[in-house]
Design a protein around this motif. Structure first.
Motif, PDB file in Angstrom:
ATOM      1  N   ILE A   4     -23.632 -29.544  39.836  1.00 23.53           N
ATOM      2  CA  ILE A   4     -22.462 -28.923  39.292  1.00 23.53           C
ATOM      3  C   ILE A   4     -21.187 -29.883  39.342  1.00 23.53           C
ATOM      4  O   ILE A   4     -20.692 -30.076  38.339  1.00 23.53           O
ATOM      5  N   THR A   5     -21.215 -30.733  40.235  1.00 24.12           N
ATOM      6  CA  THR A   5     -19.936 -31.809  40.409  1.00 24.12           C
ATOM      7  C   THR A   5     -20.053 -32.869  39.244  1.00 24.12           C
ATOM      8  O   THR A   5     -18.928 -33.143  38.561  1.00 24.12           O
ATOM      9  N   THR A   6     -21.440 -33.272  39.071  1.00 20.36           N
ATOM     10  CA  THR A   6     -21.386 -34.394  37.885  1.00 20.36           C
ATOM     11  C   THR A   6     -21.014 -33.801  36.520  1.00 20.36           C
ATOM     12  O   THR A   6     -20.715 -34.454  35.504  1.00 20.36           O
ATOM     13  N   GLY A   7     -21.306 -32.487  36.397  1.00 21.93           N
ATOM     14  CA  GLY A   7     -21.267 -31.452  34.993  1.00 21.93           C
ATOM     15  C   GLY A   7     -19.697 -31.252  35.161  1.00 21.93           C
ATOM     16  O   GLY A   7     -19.486 -31.715  33.853  1.00 21.93           O
ATOM     17  N   VAL A   8     -19.068 -30.877  35.984  1.00 21.18           N
ATOM     18  CA  VAL A   8     -17.511 -30.945  35.975  1.00 21.18           C
ATOM     19  C   VAL A   8     -16.937 -32.302  35.614  1.00 21.18           C
ATOM     20  O   VAL A   8     -15.809 -32.268  34.700  1.00 21.18           O
ATOM     21  N   PHE A   9     -17.327 -33.333  36.267  1.00 21.11           N
ATOM     22  CA  PHE A   9     -16.806 -34.779  35.946  1.00 21.11           C
ATOM     23  C   PHE A   9     -16.883 -35.025  34.521  1.00 21.11           C
ATOM     24  O   PHE A   9     -16.041 -35.586  33.982  1.00 21.11           O
ATOM     25  N   SER A  10     -18.215 -34.831  33.992  1.00 25.22           N
ATOM     26  CA  SER A  10     -18.451 -35.073  32.650  1.00 25.22           C
ATOM     27  C   SER A  10     -17.678 -34.238  31.516  1.00 25.22           C
ATOM     28  O   SER A  10     -17.400 -34.690  30.519  1.00 25.22           O
ATOM     29  N   LEU A  11     -17.453 -32.993  31.842  1.00 21.63           N
ATOM     30  CA  LEU A  11     -16.727 -32.263  31.024  1.00 21.63           C
ATOM     31  C   LEU A  11     -15.178 -32.782  31.152  1.00 21.63           C
ATOM     32  O   LEU A  11     -14.589 -32.787  29.892  1.00 21.63           O
ATOM     33  N   PHE A  12     -14.475 -32.999  32.199  1.00 25.35           N
ATOM     34  CA  PHE A  12     -13.353 -33.498  32.419  1.00 25.35           C
ATOM     35  C   PHE A  12     -13.136 -35.055  31.695  1.00 25.35           C
ATOM     36  O   PHE A  12     -12.462 -35.189  30.776  1.00 25.35           O
ATOM     37  N   GLU A  13     -14.284 -35.597  31.542  1.00 29.91           N
ATOM     38  CA  GLU A  13     -14.302 -37.090  30.986  1.00 29.91           C
ATOM     39  C   GLU A  13     -14.285 -36.907  29.660  1.00 29.91           C
ATOM     40  O   GLU A  13     -13.706 -37.716  28.905  1.00 29.91           O
ATOM     41  N   GLU A  14     -14.958 -35.970  28.885  1.00 33.19           N
ATOM     42  CA  GLU A  14     -15.076 -35.637  27.572  1.00 33.19           C
ATOM     43  C   GLU A  14     -13.735 -35.288  27.176  1.00 33.19           C
ATOM     44  O   GLU A  14     -13.357 -35.732  25.966  1.00 33.19           O
ATOM     45  N   VAL A  15     -13.017 -34.249  27.730  1.00 32.15           N
ATOM     46  CA  VAL A  15     -11.727 -33.795  27.233  1.00 32.15           C
ATOM     47  C   VAL A  15     -10.621 -35.049  27.349  1.00 32.15           C
ATOM     48  O   VAL A  15     -10.020 -35.279  26.424  1.00 32.15           O
ATOM     49  N   ILE A  16     -10.857 -35.823  28.452  1.00 33.95           N
ATOM     50  CA  ILE A  16      -9.725 -37.118  28.386  1.00 33.95           C
ATOM     51  C   ILE A  16     -10.180 -37.884  27.374  1.00 33.95           C
ATOM     52  O   ILE A  16      -9.219 -38.471  26.562  1.00 33.95           O
ATOM     53  N   TYR A  17     -11.299 -38.307  26.910  1.00 35.22           N
ATOM     54  CA  TYR A  17     -11.895 -39.191  25.994  1.00 35.22           C
ATOM     55  C   TYR A  17     -11.416 -38.839  24.675  1.00 35.22           C
ATOM     56  O   TYR A  17     -10.906 -39.425  24.003  1.00 35.22           O
ATOM     57  N   ARG A  18     -11.511 -37.423  24.433  1.00 37.67           N
ATOM     58  CA  ARG A  18     -11.178 -36.747  23.032  1.00 37.67           C
ATOM     59  C   ARG A  18      -9.514 -36.968  22.896  1.00 37.67           C
ATOM     60  O   ARG A  18      -8.970 -37.179  21.869  1.00 37.67           O
ATOM     61  N   LEU A  19      -8.643 -36.742  23.946  1.00 36.61           N
ATOM     62  CA  LEU A  19      -7.354 -36.882  24.085  1.00 36.61           C
ATOM     63  C   LEU A  19      -7.021 -38.195  23.443  1.00 36.61           C
ATOM     64  O   LEU A  19      -6.034 -38.510  22.933  1.00 36.61           O
ATOM     65  N   TYR A  20      -7.517 -39.174  24.129  1.00 35.98           N
ATOM     66  CA  TYR A  20      -7.322 -40.599  24.188  1.00 35.98           C
ATOM     67  C   TYR A  20      -7.786 -41.017  22.609  1.00 35.98           C
ATOM     68  O   TYR A  20      -6.808 -41.683  21.853  1.00 35.98           O
ATOM     69  N   MET A  21      -8.703 -40.524  22.218  1.00 33.84           N
ATOM     70  CA  MET A  21      -9.154 -40.969  20.774  1.00 33.84           C
ATOM     71  C   MET A  21      -8.221 -40.210  19.825  1.00 33.84           C
ATOM     72  O   MET A  21      -7.718 -40.987  18.657  1.00 33.84           O
ATOM     73  N   LYS A  22      -7.743 -39.094  20.064  1.00 32.28           N
ATOM     74  CA  LYS A  22      -6.582 -38.605  19.152  1.00 32.28           C
ATOM     75  C   LYS A  22      -5.290 -39.207  19.193  1.00 32.28           C
ATOM     76  O   LYS A  22      -4.620 -39.623  18.039  1.00 32.28           O
ATOM     77  N   ASN A  23      -4.970 -39.771  20.314  1.00 35.56           N
ATOM     78  CA  ASN A  23      -3.699 -40.526  20.481  1.00 35.56           C
ATOM     79  C   ASN A  23      -3.818 -41.942  19.873  1.00 35.56           C
ATOM     80  O   ASN A  23      -2.879 -42.232  19.365  1.00 35.56           O
ATOM     81  N   ARG A  24      -4.818 -42.325  19.834  1.00 38.99           N
ATOM     82  CA  ARG A  24      -5.303 -43.624  19.209  1.00 38.99           C
ATOM     83  C   ARG A  24      -5.176 -43.423  17.793  1.00 38.99           C
ATOM     84  O   ARG A  24      -4.590 -44.439  17.180  1.00 38.99           O
ATOM     85  N   CYS A  25      -5.647 -42.431  17.242  1.00 38.28           N
ATOM     86  CA  CYS A  25      -5.413 -42.202  15.830  1.00 38.28           C
ATOM     87  C   CYS A  25      -4.100 -42.039  15.349  1.00 38.28           C
ATOM     88  O   CYS A  25      -3.654 -42.326  14.086  1.00 38.28           O
ATOM     89  N   LEU A  26      -3.357 -41.510  16.122  1.00 39.53           N
ATOM     90  CA  LEU A  26      -1.991 -40.819  15.720  1.00 39.53           C
ATOM     91  C   LEU A  26      -0.994 -41.995  15.755  1.00 39.53           C
ATOM     92  O   LEU A  26      -0.280 -42.252  14.951  1.00 39.53           O
TER      93      LEU A  26
END
Length: 213
Positions: free
Chosen positions: A190-212
């Motif tokens: 559960i811990t590693t799954g939640v970590f992966s979820l937040f990691e995915e969200v942060i990565y997507r936000l980073y990529m969107k900001n990079r594209c802008l």
């Protein structure tokens, strides 16, 4: 492998001496390990993202040059070379496996026959959850990344919609993994799954900001 196991066991023991609770210690150790492996994990996500972008561009080329096979072949060769480079980035997953598998072994072989405040309805962390709360939570955590692409703000590339059969398969596998697994393993998953979820969200936000920018 033995060196990794010894290090993880030592760190787990140290965390237990501070917290006095193996459940909390498992969560902290999992977060520490996942944070250390974060650069590798992000590199893997970046490679997967590039592959998705290349696949989209290659599909556009097939449509654009469908009547000019020679031109299509020349253009496709350029993308094939880029795709091969990105695939090497996905191999970093193999570098993480010894650490992750060692972490799994450490938690599975814990000598403690005690409970934890994290899961107050059990008295022995070495036993499975007879109330099936841990399996249900892990299943929900496992399913959550599939719905991120449905959030417009988090989309970074045109993605294939999640098929119902994939959700069903994920649910079944998640339940089977934790159905008879000790609470220690359930907390880790559960811990590693939640970590992966937040990691995915942060990565997507980073990529969107990079594209802008």
């Amino acid at each position: 492998m033995n060196i990794i196991l010894n290090v993880l066991n030592t760190v787990l023991g140290y965390l237990f001496s501070i917290t006095g609770d193996y459940g909390i210690s498992i969560i902290l150790l999992t977060l520490i390990v996942r944070t250390i492996l974060l650069p590798m994990s992000l590199k893997q996500r970046k490679s997967i993202h590039h592959q998705q972008v290349l696949s989209k561009k290659m599909e556009e080329l097939r449509i654009k040059y469908k009547h000019n096979k020679d031109k299509l072949q020349r253009e496709m060769e350029k993308y094939y070379k880029q795709n091969t480079k990105n695939m090497f980035g996905c191999l970093v997953t193999l570098l993480q496996l010894p650490v992750i598998s060692s972490l799994f072994i450490v938690f599975n072989k814990m000598p403690a026959q005690i409970g934890t405040v994290i899961v107050p309805w059990i008295v022995n962390m070495k036993m499975p959850d007879n109330y099936f709360i841990i399996p249900i939570i892990y299943t929900l955590v496992s399913l959550s990344p599939n719905f991120i692409s449905y959030i417009p703000f988090l989309k970074i590339v045109k993605e294939v919609q999640v098929q119902k059969i994939n959700l069903v398969v994920t649910s079944i596998i998640s339940m089977l993994i934790t159905f008879k697994a000790p609470i220690t393993i359930g907390i880790y998953l559960i811990t590693t799954g939640v970590f992966s979820l937040f990691e995915e969200v942060i990565y997507r936000l980073y990529m969107k900001n990079r594209c802008l920018n």
